[in-house]
Design a protein around this motif. Structure first.
Motif, short mmCIF file in Angstrom:
data_model
loop_
_atom_site.label_atom_id
_atom_site.label_comp_id
_atom_site.label_asym_id
_atom_site.label_seq_id
_atom_site.Cartn_x
_atom_site.Cartn_y
_atom_site.Cartn_z
N CYS A 46 0.83 -1.19 0.00
CA CYS A 46 0.00 0.00 0.00
C CYS A 46 0.87 1.24 0.00
O CYS A 46 2.08 1.18 0.22
CB CYS A 46 -0.94 0.01 1.21
SG CYS A 46 -0.08 0.17 2.80
N ALA A 47 0.24 2.37 -0.27
CA ALA A 47 0.89 3.68 -0.20
C ALA A 47 0.11 4.53 0.79
O ALA A 47 -1.12 4.51 0.80
CB ALA A 47 0.93 4.34 -1.57
N VAL A 48 0.84 5.28 1.62
CA VAL A 48 0.20 6.09 2.67
C VAL A 48 0.54 7.55 2.42
O VAL A 48 1.72 7.91 2.29
CB VAL A 48 0.68 5.67 4.07
CG1 VAL A 48 -0.05 6.47 5.14
CG2 VAL A 48 0.46 4.17 4.28
N TYR A 49 -0.49 8.39 2.36
CA TYR A 49 -0.31 9.81 2.07
C TYR A 49 -0.75 10.64 3.28
O TYR A 49 -1.73 10.31 3.95
CB TYR A 49 -1.13 10.21 0.84
CG TYR A 49 -0.72 9.45 -0.40
CD1 TYR A 49 0.26 9.94 -1.25
CD2 TYR A 49 -1.31 8.22 -0.71
CE1 TYR A 49 0.65 9.24 -2.39
CE2 TYR A 49 -0.93 7.51 -1.84
CZ TYR A 49 0.06 8.04 -2.68
OH TYR A 49 0.45 7.32 -3.78
N ASP A 50 -0.03 11.74 3.53
CA ASP A 50 -0.41 12.61 4.65
C ASP A 50 -1.55 13.52 4.24
O ASP A 50 -2.06 13.44 3.10
CB ASP A 50 0.80 13.40 5.17
CG ASP A 50 1.39 14.37 4.14
OD1 ASP A 50 0.68 14.73 3.16
OD2 ASP A 50 2.55 14.78 4.32
N SER A 51 -1.97 14.41 5.14
CA SER A 51 -3.13 15.26 4.87
C SER A 51 -2.88 16.25 3.76
O SER A 51 -3.82 16.81 3.19
CB SER A 51 -3.53 16.01 6.15
OG SER A 51 -2.43 16.76 6.65
N GLY A 52 -1.61 16.47 3.40
CA GLY A 52 -1.27 17.37 2.30
C GLY A 52 -1.14 16.66 0.98
O GLY A 52 -0.78 17.28 -0.03
N GLY A 53 -1.40 15.34 0.97
CA GLY A 53 -1.31 14.59 -0.27
C GLY A 53 0.08 14.10 -0.62
O GLY A 53 0.31 13.57 -1.71
N ARG A 54 1.03 14.24 0.32
CA ARG A 54 2.41 13.80 0.06
C ARG A 54 2.59 12.36 0.52
O ARG A 54 2.03 11.95 1.54
CB ARG A 54 3.40 14.70 0.81
CG ARG A 54 3.38 16.16 0.36
CD ARG A 54 4.31 17.00 1.22
NE ARG A 54 3.83 17.08 2.59
CZ ARG A 54 3.01 18.03 3.03
NH1 ARG A 54 2.57 18.97 2.20
NH2 ARG A 54 2.61 18.04 4.29
N LEU A 55 3.39 11.60 -0.21
CA LEU A 55 3.68 10.23 0.17
C LEU A 55 4.43 10.23 1.49
O LEU A 55 5.47 10.87 1.63
CB LEU A 55 4.53 9.54 -0.91
CG LEU A 55 4.90 8.08 -0.65
CD1 LEU A 55 3.66 7.20 -0.66
CD2 LEU A 55 5.91 7.60 -1.68
#
Length: 207
Positions: A46-55
């Motif tokens: 999976c890929a996890v992104y922060d609230s700013g849309g950054r990986l």
């Protein structure tokens, strides 16, 4: 498909990759989006992104059988945790997590061990419980529904550390089961929380 670093061990991957700005402990509530899709062709992760849309994090098992082994990495590809199903007969049906640092020179001792407790048959309760004990003796529990992307991670006194559920848009539309929201409470160890999320994915055979 071969691993990105096919000849390297996890501690060598840590040395070969750049450091990440991701903090290990959050001082405030953090919200992440988890996309249950590997960034490696033919991988499971999976890929996890922060609230700013950054990986922020990525996970992959590099073609291993689902539920057997997976690697949690930061955005730069540095291995933070290796989670694997234990081969120890005394821990049959259990998993172990190994935490790595940038200066790691050899395989570390397990940072946590986990054991899944199945719900009682015909009890009418679908909830399962996973008990996690890390190296310093702290105990965590993961409680949720069997084969459903909705669960909570709590500490030994029952305080919620993090919660995972299906992502909902601002207009109220619930997205598919492969797009999740992770909410980590203040003072949470983010890498450990993510490792436990990976653990849940492995138990559900989604990675």
């Amino acid at each position: 498909m071969a691993r990105v670093y096919p000849q390297a061990q996890p501690h060598q991957l840590a040395q070969a990759s750049p450091s990440s700005p991701t903090s290990s402990t959050t001082l405030q509530r953090e919200v992440f989006t988890i996309w249950m899709k590997s960034l490696v062709l033919n991988g499971n992760g999976c890929a996890v992104y922060d609230s700013g849309g950054r990986l922020a994090y990525r996970v992959d098992n590099y073609g291993c059988r689902r539920g057997e082994e997976a690697f949690l990495m930061d955005s730069g590809g540095r291995v933070l945790f290796r989670i694997r199903r234990t081969k120890n007969l005394l821990m049959l049906g259990g998993w172990e997590g190994y935490k790595y640092s940038a200066s790691q020179q050899e395989e570390p001792a397990p940072s946590f061990r986990a054991k899944k407790k199945q719900p009682k048959i015909f009890s009418g309760d679908e909830a399962c419980q996973v008990t996690v004990v890390n190296a310093d003796g702290r105990c965590y529990r993961i409680e949720g529904l069997v084969c459903k992307p909705a669960y909570k991670i709590t500490d030994v006194v029952g305080e919620v550390v993090a919660e995972v559920k299906r992502k909902q848009t601002a207009s109220g539309v619930i997205l598919g089961e492969d797009v999740l929201t992770l909410v980590a409470e203040p003072n949470s160890d983010l890498s450990l929380v993510m490792a436990l999320v990976v653990l849940c994915g492995m138990m559900g055979h989604s990675m």
